[in-house]
Enzyme design. Structure first.
Site, short mmCIF file in Angstrom:
data_model
loop_
_atom_site.label_atom_id
_atom_site.label_comp_id
_atom_site.label_asym_id
_atom_site.label_seq_id
_atom_site.Cartn_x
_atom_site.Cartn_y
_atom_site.Cartn_z
N GLU A 177 -29.29 -11.32 19.27
CA GLU A 177 -28.80 -10.20 19.63
C GLU A 177 -28.18 -10.31 20.96
O GLU A 177 -28.66 -10.35 22.06
CB GLU A 177 -29.77 -9.03 19.69
CG GLU A 177 -28.99 -7.89 20.07
CD GLU A 177 -30.29 -6.64 20.29
OE1 GLU A 177 -30.00 -5.44 20.53
OE2 GLU A 177 -31.53 -7.12 19.73
N LYS A 219 -26.94 -9.71 15.67
CA LYS A 219 -27.04 -8.41 15.70
C LYS A 219 -26.25 -8.02 17.23
O LYS A 219 -26.72 -7.97 18.29
CB LYS A 219 -28.65 -7.84 16.01
CG LYS A 219 -28.78 -6.52 16.37
CD LYS A 219 -30.22 -6.19 16.60
CE LYS A 219 -30.08 -4.57 16.76
NZ LYS A 219 -31.71 -4.27 16.93
#
Length: 337
Positions: A177, A219
């Site tokens: 992420e 992400k």
């Protein structure tokens, strides 16, 4: 290292029109969320609230994975079932947040780096034994005067890659992420440039650490103008910019991209995800990994009153259903009602 199982996990959490519920708030973050509804953040209240999520009937129709915090993975629902098992019973794959948050990056004023690599292998071995099947690590990139620097992008991407390699060694599918924050007055083009640079560096570092891309998920943030930018744009322009950036830097071997909601409202996160999925076929599944954008209506409906559990669960199921529609390009604003 069971690569095939990790690949199946990546496919399971984003397949069949489903996405991820991010319920991995740290202790300070969940305390802030509960404070908005006037509830004190005690261990019992946190467990009670998260039990609402774990026991929502039908949630597995729209949610394929859930990211848990260390505390929650160790807790049980009222009947004694561990949270990981309670989610798994609904066909929702349990995962775990493993980073230790951000700290100032030495020599780079205004920038941060995520910590948590110390003893990470040992922690992930334990988490896997407790039922976790994937992990998540968040890097934070700020846009400002002279930042992000190349040093910041490299430091955070390197940490993400080392975490991902360790996760796969321990049998956990890593979610990487790299979040470019919405904070600031930057425009859409600046966010696109920074997001491209950040994600490009992540994949360079993942390759250097021999990470199997087929057994990972990305992400990222959507490409958005800063919250203080005077030139806000529509969902279609956001979707076009986001897909353009990702097509330039994300390898087709990656099975899925699960967007974070960041500082967007519930409706914005859903509508923009829908616009992204209307851009046409892409090499990867385009789904969601939302925290506040899924949970905010739940907290409001619950309000700390366990007598309103059913109302809160209906709010969660409704929001999950809308995001499931959006990740298939089938969301309509009138569905909000």
């Amino acid at each position: 290292m069971d690569v095939e199982r990790m690949i199946r996990t990546a496919q399971a959490v984003t397949g069949a029109g489903r996405g991820i519920l991010a319920a991995d708030e740290s202790a300070p973050t969940i305390a802030k969320r509960l404070a908005t509804i006037g509830v004190e953040s005690t261990e019992g209240r946190r467990r009670s609230y998260r039990e609402i999520l774990a026991t929502t009937p039908g949630l597995g129709d729209f949610i394929g994975g859930v990211i848990l915090f260390d505390e929650t993975l160790r807790q049980q629902v009222a009947d004694g079932t561990p949270f990981a098992e309670a989610f798994a019973r609904q066909g929702i794959v349990p995962g775990i947040k493993v980073d230790a948050g951000t700290r100032p990056l030495a020599g780079s004023p205004g920038e941060v780096v995520t910590e948590g690599l110390d003893r990470l292998r040992d922690r992930m071995v334990e988490y896997e034994a407790m039922g976790a099947r994937f992990a998540k690590w968040r890097a934070v990139i700020r846009i400002g005067d002279g930042i992000p620097t190349a040093a910041c992008l490299e430091a955070n991407a390197h940490a993400l890659a080392r975490y991902a390699a360790l996760a796969q060694e321990c049998g956990l599918t890593p979610i990487v992420e790299p979040e470019v924050l919405m904070d600031g007055a930057h425009d859409l083009a600046t966010c696109a440039r920074v997001t491209e640079a950040a994600v490009r560096e992540v994949y360079a570092q993942l390759a250097a650490q021999h990470v199997v891309l087929e057994a990972t998920l990305l992400k990222p943030n959507m490409v958005l103008p800063g919250t203080d930018c005077p030139e806000q744009v529509g969902d279609e322009e956001i979707a076009e910019a986001t897909v353009a950036v990702l097509r330039r830097v994300v390898p087709a071997a990656v099975p899925g991209i699960v967007f974070l909601s960041g500082g967007q409202t519930d409706e914005q996160a859903t509508s923009r995800l829908d616009a992204i999925n209307r851009q046409g076929p892409q090499p990867w599944e385009l789904s969601f990994s939302y925290g506040r954008a899924l949970q905010a209506p739940v907290l409001r409906a619950w309000g700390g009153d366990d007598g309103r559990r059913e109302e809160a669960q209906k709010a969660l199921l409704h929001r999950a259903r809308l995001n499931s529609a959006a990740r298939q390009g089938a969301y309509l604003p009138e569905m909000e009602g």
